[in-house]
Design an enzyme around this catalytic site. Structure first.
Site, mmCIF file in Angstrom:
data_model
loop_
_atom_site.group_PDB
_atom_site.id
_atom_site.type_symbol
_atom_site.label_atom_id
_atom_site.label_comp_id
_atom_site.label_asym_id
_atom_site.label_seq_id
_atom_site.Cartn_x
_atom_site.Cartn_y
_atom_site.Cartn_z
ATOM 1 N N ARG A 55 33.344 -33.639 -21.708
ATOM 2 C CA ARG A 55 33.229 -32.200 -21.934
ATOM 3 C C ARG A 55 31.810 -31.722 -22.165
ATOM 4 N NH1 ARG A 55 37.937 -33.541 -24.602
ATOM 5 N NH2 ARG A 55 37.132 -35.585 -24.204
ATOM 6 N N THR A 56 31.011 -32.475 -22.886
ATOM 7 C CA THR A 56 29.673 -31.963 -23.193
ATOM 8 C C THR A 56 28.856 -31.799 -21.912
ATOM 9 O OG1 THR A 56 29.778 -33.050 -25.335
ATOM 10 C CG2 THR A 56 27.622 -32.310 -24.620
ATOM 11 N N LYS A 83 17.475 -50.085 -13.666
ATOM 12 C CA LYS A 83 16.499 -51.030 -13.088
ATOM 13 C C LYS A 83 15.444 -51.411 -14.125
ATOM 14 C CE LYS A 83 16.754 -48.920 -8.487
ATOM 15 N NZ LYS A 83 15.971 -48.094 -7.541
ATOM 16 N N ARG A 105 21.617 -36.828 -23.828
ATOM 17 C CA ARG A 105 22.479 -37.612 -24.719
ATOM 18 C C ARG A 105 22.011 -39.058 -24.624
ATOM 19 N NH1 ARG A 105 28.974 -37.601 -25.135
ATOM 20 N NH2 ARG A 105 28.409 -35.752 -26.328
ATOM 21 N N HIS A 133 24.720 -33.760 -33.209
ATOM 22 C CA HIS A 133 25.262 -33.174 -31.977
ATOM 23 C C HIS A 133 25.339 -31.668 -32.233
ATOM 24 C CE1 HIS A 133 27.467 -32.599 -28.406
ATOM 25 N NE2 HIS A 133 28.485 -33.406 -28.581
HETATM 26 C C1 NCD Z 1 31.868 -36.356 -29.587
HETATM 27 C C2 NCD Z 1 30.586 -37.086 -29.306
HETATM 28 O O1 NCD Z 1 30.354 -37.552 -28.206
HETATM 29 O O2 NCD Z 1 29.814 -37.155 -30.237
HETATM 30 N N1 NCD Z 1 32.511 -35.812 -28.501
HETATM 31 C C3 NCD Z 1 32.053 -34.655 -27.957
HETATM 32 O O3 NCD Z 1 30.891 -34.451 -27.722
HETATM 33 N N2 NCD Z 1 32.988 -33.724 -27.691
HETATM 34 C C4 NCD Z 1 32.741 -37.085 -30.500
HETATM 35 C C5 NCD Z 1 33.344 -38.377 -30.057
HETATM 36 O O4 NCD Z 1 32.871 -39.029 -29.132
HETATM 37 O O5 NCD Z 1 34.327 -38.751 -30.701
#
Ligand code: NCD
Length: 310
Positions: A55-56, A83, A105, A133
């Site tokens: 989703r992110t 690599k 990320r 986050h």
């Molecule tokens: C979270 C994350 O990746 O930090 N998910 C997200 O971004 N919706 C939480 C998780 O991975 O449980």
């Protein structure tokens, strides 16, 4: 607003209010048939994801596209990282192409902060290790605000694998900034060490006893048990975890009438959240996803649109 969004520490309560105001306008765009605004036309945003995401990443991609930015997705698998290229070289390479914003990320806490010191364009942290986050916390707070109105004095209970959760760390900061009272609940093995020193903060508390806390919650946020970050046993069995800390059907009965249920996803149905809770009328899981696009549009807009466009 500051140049980067690396942590909730980078935004004030006023910044959050401004972001929410923009997000509400963006939310209206989401309901239109033609979902395009020209705000970031001619700008290029790169989504650099070194960890898995559903989703992110898609949320940032849609947000950028609806603002007319050119959005490029790069994941570690399939990039030169596999690599052996260093993070610094990868980031300098993509920046040299002339991007205007970097969403990233990474599994290392502090990675986004580090990258922001190497490059000159705004960096948005889409999750760094177990650290923060921020856009998730903003969209959670936005979802709660739309449902409950002002969060001042509201009691939000966050439950689950706190040790491995960047979502919880950002949420505690964001929600308390907006005046909410936050209680975090976890088994002792998943309560971060050193959290006792945070408890001095106004409006923040910890508990090992979900049943004691739940009846006073104005909202409850369940967090995923992050098995991929665990080495060793943090609880005796999944069943035992659910009995102690899952939002089971029985526990739904002790929640206040109409109290919203949140989960950032991905959910482990049957472990931290029962299907009854995930699909309950008060479950806001899909509202969070939809708010996610609006809030990320707002963040991209505030950080990347030139002053002349605001
Ligand atoms: C979270 C994350 O990746 O930090 N998910 C997200 O971004 N919706 C939480 C998780 O991975 O449980």
């Amino acid at each position: 607003m500051k140049k980067h969004l690396l942590s909730i520490d980078d935004v004030t309560a006023d910044d959050i209010a401004a972001l929410f105001e923009t997000a509400a306008e963006m939310h209206d765009v989401q309901r239109r048939e033609v979902k395009k605004l020209p705000a970031l036309r001619g700008r290029t945003v790169i989504n650099l994801f070194f960890e898995d995401s559903t989703r992110t990443r898609s949320s940032f991609e849609i947000a950028g596209k609806w603002l007319s930015a050119d959005v490029i997705n790069l994941s570690a698998k399939g990039s030169s990282t596999s690599k052996g290229e260093s993070l610094r070289d990868t980031v300098l390479t993509v920046t040299a192409m002339g991007i205007d914003g970097l969403v990233m990320r990474h599994s290392a806490s502090g990675a986004a902060q580090q990258v922001s010191e190497w490059i000159d364009v705004p960096v948005i942290n889409a999750g760094d290790g177990t650290h923060e986050h921020p856009t998730q916390a903003l969209l959670d707070a936005y979802t709660l605000t739309r449902r409950l109105g002002s969060l001042e004095g509201r009691h939000v209970v966050i439950v689950g694998d706190l040790t491995h959760s960047r979502v919880f760390r950002s949420n505690v900061k964001a929600l308390t900034k907006l005046g909410a009272r936050v209680t975090v609940v976890a088994p002792p093995t998943l309560m971060p060490s050193g959290i006792g020193t945070w408890s001095a903060d106004a409006g923040f508390g910890t508990s090992y006893d979900l049943d004691a806390v739940l009846p006073t919650a104005d909202a409850v946020m369940m967090l995923r048990v992050q098995k991929e970050r665990m080495s060793g046993g943090y609880f005796p069995s999944p069943r035992e975890y659910t009995v102690g800390y899952g939002l089971t059907r029985d526990r739904l009965g002790v929640l206040r009438e109409g109290a919203p249920i949140l989960h950032p996803g991905p959910m482990n149905r049957g472990l931290e959240i029962s299907a009854d809770a995930a699909d309950a009328i008060d479950s806001m899981v899909l509202d969070q996803v939809s708010a996610g696009v609006a809030v990320r549009m707002a963040v991209l807009y505030h950080l990347l649109a030139g002053e002349d466009q605001k």
